[in-house]
Scaffold this motif. Structure first.
Motif, PDB file in Angstrom:
ATOM      1  N   THR A 266      11.002-133.834   2.268  1.00  0.00           N
ATOM      2  CA  THR A 266       9.553-133.651   2.253  1.00  0.00           C
ATOM      3  C   THR A 266       9.058-133.329   0.857  1.00  0.00           C
ATOM      4  O   THR A 266       8.029-133.854   0.409  1.00  0.00           O
ATOM      5  CB  THR A 266       9.153-132.525   3.219  1.00  0.00           C
ATOM      6  N   GLY A 267       9.793-132.466   0.155  1.00  0.00           N
ATOM      7  CA  GLY A 267       9.402-132.136  -1.214  1.00  0.00           C
ATOM      8  C   GLY A 267       9.418-133.340  -2.131  1.00  0.00           C
ATOM      9  O   GLY A 267       8.517-133.512  -2.967  1.00  0.00           O
ATOM     10  N   ARG A 268      10.429-134.188  -1.970  1.00  0.00           N
ATOM     11  CA  ARG A 268      10.494-135.397  -2.807  1.00  0.00           C
ATOM     12  C   ARG A 268       9.345-136.346  -2.500  1.00  0.00           C
ATOM     13  O   ARG A 268       8.767-136.943  -3.408  1.00  0.00           O
ATOM     14  CB  ARG A 268      11.841-136.095  -2.605  1.00  0.00           C
ATOM     15  N   ARG A 269       8.997-136.475  -1.211  1.00  0.00           N
ATOM     16  CA  ARG A 269       7.886-137.358  -0.852  1.00  0.00           C
ATOM     17  C   ARG A 269       6.573-136.847  -1.431  1.00  0.00           C
ATOM     18  O   ARG A 269       5.756-137.621  -1.938  1.00  0.00           O
ATOM     19  CB  ARG A 269       7.783-137.485   0.662  1.00  0.00           C
ATOM     20  N   ILE A 270       6.354-135.535  -1.343  1.00  0.00           N
ATOM     21  CA  ILE A 270       5.130-134.964  -1.895  1.00  0.00           C
ATOM     22  C   ILE A 270       5.076-135.164  -3.400  1.00  0.00           C
ATOM     23  O   ILE A 270       4.030-135.512  -3.968  1.00  0.00           O
ATOM     24  CB  ILE A 270       5.030-133.465  -1.535  1.00  0.00           C
ATOM     25  N   PHE A 271       6.227-134.972  -4.067  1.00  0.00           N
ATOM     26  CA  PHE A 271       6.253-135.140  -5.512  1.00  0.00           C
ATOM     27  C   PHE A 271       5.963-136.590  -5.912  1.00  0.00           C
ATOM     28  O   PHE A 271       5.182-136.863  -6.826  1.00  0.00           O
ATOM     29  CB  PHE A 271       7.617-134.712  -6.062  1.00  0.00           C
ATOM     30  N   ARG A 272       6.577-137.529  -5.188  1.00  0.00           N
ATOM     31  CA  ARG A 272       6.360-138.936  -5.514  1.00  0.00           C
ATOM     32  C   ARG A 272       4.911-139.346  -5.293  1.00  0.00           C
ATOM     33  O   ARG A 272       4.341-140.109  -6.084  1.00  0.00           O
ATOM     34  CB  ARG A 272       7.291-139.808  -4.666  1.00  0.00           C
ATOM     35  N   SER A 273       4.311-138.873  -4.201  1.00  0.00           N
ATOM     36  CA  SER A 273       2.921-139.228  -3.936  1.00  0.00           C
ATOM     37  C   SER A 273       1.950-138.548  -4.881  1.00  0.00           C
ATOM     38  O   SER A 273       0.792-138.959  -4.976  1.00  0.00           O
ATOM     39  CB  SER A 273       2.561-138.871  -2.487  1.00  0.00           C
ATOM     40  N   SER A 274       2.407-137.492  -5.565  1.00  0.00           N
ATOM     41  CA  SER A 274       1.523-136.765  -6.487  1.00  0.00           C
ATOM     42  C   SER A 274       1.648-137.230  -7.926  1.00  0.00           C
ATOM     43  O   SER A 274       0.837-136.826  -8.769  1.00  0.00           O
ATOM     44  CB  SER A 274       1.824-135.260  -6.424  1.00  0.00           C
TER      45      SER A 274
ATOM     46  N   ALA B 130      -6.886-137.488   6.384  1.00  0.00           N
ATOM     47  CA  ALA B 130      -5.757-136.688   6.858  1.00  0.00           C
ATOM     48  C   ALA B 130      -5.942-136.279   8.316  1.00  0.00           C
ATOM     49  O   ALA B 130      -4.992-136.301   9.112  1.00  0.00           O
ATOM     50  CB  ALA B 130      -5.588-135.449   5.975  1.00  0.00           C
TER      51      ALA B 130
END
Length: 285
Positions: free
Chosen positions: A34-42, A267
């Motif tokens: 989840t952290g990686r997905r949030i980072f990539r989308s940001s 959202a």
């Protein structure tokens, strides 16, 4: 079996792991993914904010007309503290939600009728094609002349802009249900109402929610344009008044607020789609 043989048995062989030892493999950690997905989308947003901050500082653009991102955020905070931001946001969101709700109530049942009953489609398609290709903003003067410059004309314009994305996606969703599912349900003896309730409507939900998300974005965009023409409150009024008074940071703060409101709308609809489509596999949502 000797004790030395027992010690060599692993969980993969069907036995328990020896005491004091950790299994070599385990379930993937959800937090890290989840952290990686949030980072990539940001990443794209971080880069955009960085470019926005550096461009005026490096003299690439005139900071009079495009102030630094930090200055805009400061203006946004000031508007929030003194209460002006919430006044304008609540006015715009209230109008958008009213128009959006009316469009949902009208468009989804009408789309189901047109998609499920061919005779209804034959009668209504010419009218729908006529109005579908007429831009909502082109009709703004008509709404103002007929309904006045008050709240009614703005809500009616939002209803018009939101109706067609929901309507067309509902029609498409109903018509593209897998015929094999319908035949299987009929062979089980389901009544027409139960067939629609258990098969057609659930299979159409993803397409209907696509129309809802498109309409949510359209409701904000059309409403902002209407508020720029004639309103005493709302984010469109805030942007136009700030530009006329040359309060450029406040103008950009209003634009950022519109983007944030749109993200919140999207959202919420995504969460609702996942809630009502919980029967679907996780990879399809």
């Amino acid at each position: 079996m000797s004790s030395s043989t027992l010690e060599q048995v692993t969980p993969a062989d069907g036995g328990a792991a020896p005491a004091g030892r950790r299994p070599l493999t385990g379930p993937p950690r959800k937090g890290g993914g989840t952290g990686r997905r949030i980072f990539r989308s940001s990443i794209a947003l971080i880069l955009l904010a960085t470019v926005w901050e550096l461009a005026p500082r490096l003299g690439l653009v005139d900071r009079t007309f495009l102030p630094e991102f930090s200055v805009v955020i400061g203006a946004l905070v000031d508007l929030a503290v003194n209460g002006q931001l919430w006044q304008h946001v609540s006015a715009s969101v209230g109008r958008a939600l009213q128009g959006f709700a009316i469009a949902v109530i009208v468009a989804i049942p009408l789309g189901v009728l047109i998609g499920w009953y061919r005779p209804v489609a034959q009668y209504l398609n010419p009218v729908l094609e006529l109005f579908r290709n007429t831009a909502a903003l082109a009709l703004l003067p008509v709404f103002v002349l007929i309904l006045g410059i008050g709240e009614t004309s703005k809500v009616a314009l939002v209803v018009y802009a939101c109706t067609f994305p929901i309507l067309l996606n509902t029609i498409s969703g109903v018509r593209t249900v897998d015929p094999l599912l319908i035949k299987s349900a009929r062979s089980l003896g389901l009544s027409p109402f139960r067939l629609f309730q258990k098969v057609v409507l659930p299979a159409s939900l993803p397409t209907i929610f696509t129309g809802l998300r498109l309409s949510a974005a359209a409701s904000i965009l059309v409403l902002i344009a209407a508020e720029m023409v004639g309103a005493q409150s709302g984010l469109g009024y805030l942007i136009m008044a700030s530009q006329l008074n040359f309060q450029i940071p406040n103008m950009y703060a209003g634009i950022v607020s519109i983007a944030l409101v749109g993200l919140v709308f999207n959202a919420v609809l995504v969460l609702l789609e996942r809630r009502f489509s919980s029967w679907r596999p996780a990879g399809d949502s």
